[in-house]
Design a protein around this motif. Structure first.
Motif, PDB file in Angstrom:
ATOM      1  N   ALA A  27       0.831  -1.204   0.000  1.00  0.00           N
ATOM      2  CA  ALA A  27       0.000   0.000   0.000  1.00  0.00           C
ATOM      3  C   ALA A  27       0.864   1.252   0.000  1.00  0.00           C
ATOM      4  N   GLY A  28       1.946   1.213   0.748  1.00  0.00           N
ATOM      5  CA  GLY A  28       2.856   2.356   0.789  1.00  0.00           C
ATOM      6  C   GLY A  28       3.489   2.637  -0.559  1.00  0.00           C
ATOM      7  N   SER A  29       3.862   1.582  -1.271  1.00  0.00           N
ATOM      8  CA  SER A  29       4.474   1.787  -2.589  1.00  0.00           C
ATOM      9  C   SER A  29       3.465   2.356  -3.582  1.00  0.00           C
ATOM     10  N   VAL A  30       2.211   1.942  -3.483  1.00  0.00           N
ATOM     11  CA  VAL A  30       1.176   2.503  -4.366  1.00  0.00           C
ATOM     12  C   VAL A  30       0.972   3.986  -4.057  1.00  0.00           C
ATOM     13  N   VAL A  31       0.985   4.332  -2.779  1.00  0.00           N
ATOM     14  CA  VAL A  31       0.827   5.739  -2.396  1.00  0.00           C
ATOM     15  C   VAL A  31       2.000   6.566  -2.929  1.00  0.00           C
ATOM     16  N   VAL A  32       3.215   6.056  -2.790  1.00  0.00           N
ATOM     17  CA  VAL A  32       4.396   6.784  -3.277  1.00  0.00           C
ATOM     18  C   VAL A  32       4.330   6.957  -4.796  1.00  0.00           C
ATOM     19  N   MET A  33       3.921   5.906  -5.499  1.00  0.00           N
ATOM     20  CA  MET A  33       3.793   6.023  -6.958  1.00  0.00           C
ATOM     21  C   MET A  33       2.720   7.044  -7.326  1.00  0.00           C
ATOM     22  N   GLY A  34       1.615   7.048  -6.595  1.00  0.00           N
ATOM     23  CA  GLY A  34       0.546   8.013  -6.871  1.00  0.00           C
ATOM     24  C   GLY A  34       0.989   9.439  -6.620  1.00  0.00           C
ATOM     25  N   VAL A  35       1.684   9.670  -5.523  1.00  0.00           N
ATOM     26  CA  VAL A  35       2.175  11.023  -5.217  1.00  0.00           C
ATOM     27  C   VAL A  35       3.195  11.474  -6.266  1.00  0.00           C
ATOM     28  N   THR A  36       4.061  10.560  -6.676  1.00  0.00           N
ATOM     29  CA  THR A  36       5.045  10.895  -7.711  1.00  0.00           C
ATOM     30  C   THR A  36       4.346  11.222  -9.032  1.00  0.00           C
ATOM     31  N   ALA A  37       3.352  10.446  -9.396  1.00  0.00           N
ATOM     32  CA  ALA A  37       2.611  10.700 -10.633  1.00  0.00           C
ATOM     33  C   ALA A  37       1.871  12.036 -10.553  1.00  0.00           C
ATOM     34  N   MET A  38       1.294  12.344  -9.384  1.00  0.00           N
ATOM     35  CA  MET A  38       0.620  13.638  -9.227  1.00  0.00           C
ATOM     36  C   MET A  38       1.613  14.792  -9.343  1.00  0.00           C
ATOM     37  N   HIS A  39       2.797  14.635  -8.799  1.00  0.00           N
ATOM     38  CA  HIS A  39       3.823  15.679  -8.903  1.00  0.00           C
ATOM     39  C   HIS A  39       4.202  15.912 -10.362  1.00  0.00           C
ATOM     40  N   PHE A  40       4.399  14.827 -11.104  1.00  0.00           N
ATOM     41  CA  PHE A  40       4.715  14.971 -12.524  1.00  0.00           C
ATOM     42  C   PHE A  40       3.567  15.662 -13.263  1.00  0.00           C
ATOM     43  N   ALA A  41       2.337  15.298 -12.952  1.00  0.00           N
ATOM     44  CA  ALA A  41       1.185  15.916 -13.608  1.00  0.00           C
ATOM     45  C   ALA A  41       1.100  17.397 -13.279  1.00  0.00           C
ATOM     46  N   ASP A  42       1.387  17.757 -12.044  1.00  0.00           N
ATOM     47  CA  ASP A  42       1.370  19.169 -11.655  1.00  0.00           C
ATOM     48  C   ASP A  42       2.451  19.969 -12.369  1.00  0.00           C
ATOM     49  N   GLN A  43       3.531  19.320 -12.725  1.00  0.00           N
ATOM     50  CA  GLN A  43       4.635  19.995 -13.405  1.00  0.00           C
ATOM     51  C   GLN A  43       4.440  20.011 -14.928  1.00  0.00           C
ATOM     52  N   GLY A  44       3.307  19.523 -15.394  1.00  0.00           N
ATOM     53  CA  GLY A  44       3.016  19.535 -16.825  1.00  0.00           C
ATOM     54  C   GLY A  44       3.528  18.316 -17.569  1.00  0.00           C
ATOM     55  N   ALA A  45       3.892  17.289 -16.868  1.00  0.00           N
ATOM     56  CA  ALA A  45       4.402  16.080 -17.503  1.00  0.00           C
ATOM     57  C   ALA A  45       3.488  14.901 -17.143  1.00  0.00           C
ATOM     58  N   ALA A  46       2.227  15.021 -17.555  1.00  0.00           N
ATOM     59  CA  ALA A  46       1.233  14.010 -17.179  1.00  0.00           C
ATOM     60  C   ALA A  46       1.544  12.641 -17.773  1.00  0.00           C
ATOM     61  N   THR A  47       2.072  12.612 -18.997  1.00  0.00           N
ATOM     62  CA  THR A  47       2.352  11.310 -19.610  1.00  0.00           C
ATOM     63  C   THR A  47       3.476  10.580 -18.877  1.00  0.00           C
ATOM     64  N   GLN A  48       4.485  11.311 -18.426  1.00  0.00           N
ATOM     65  CA  GLN A  48       5.558  10.676 -17.657  1.00  0.00           C
ATOM     66  C   GLN A  48       5.024  10.180 -16.316  1.00  0.00           C
ATOM     67  N   GLY A  49       4.154  10.951 -15.683  1.00  0.00           N
ATOM     68  CA  GLY A  49       3.549  10.529 -14.424  1.00  0.00           C
ATOM     69  C   GLY A  49       2.712   9.277 -14.594  1.00  0.00           C
TER      70      GLY A  49
END
Length: 73
Positions: A27-49
């Motif tokens: 569960a922790g790894s899924v949360v970390v992946m989700g937060v990382t993907a959200m950070h990428f999306a916020d920075q304008g790199a949604a496809t990388q996230g």
């Protein structure tokens, strides 16, 4: 006889603890992946996230399926 029963109880508890730790780690790894993907999306790199989250989710699912298959054999 009592010693063997005590050992069995300890092994049962050890299994419960390990399963719980595995669940929390997954569960922790899924949360970390989700937060990382959200950070990428916020920075304008949604496809990388999405790629990071998708690759992480695929590897997690692959690990779970591999473990389950190994236990059945």
């Amino acid at each position: 006889m009592e010693r063997a029963e005590r050992h069995d109880r300890r092994m049962d508890w050890a299994e419960v603890v390990l399963r719980t730790l595995g669940l929390l780690a997954g569960a922790g790894s899924v949360v970390v992946m989700g937060v990382t993907a959200m950070h990428f999306a916020d920075q304008g790199a949604a496809t990388q996230g999405a790629g990071i989250f998708g690759a992480g989710a695929a590897s997690t699912i692959g690990a779970v399926l591999t473990i389950r298959r190994a236990k059945k054999n």
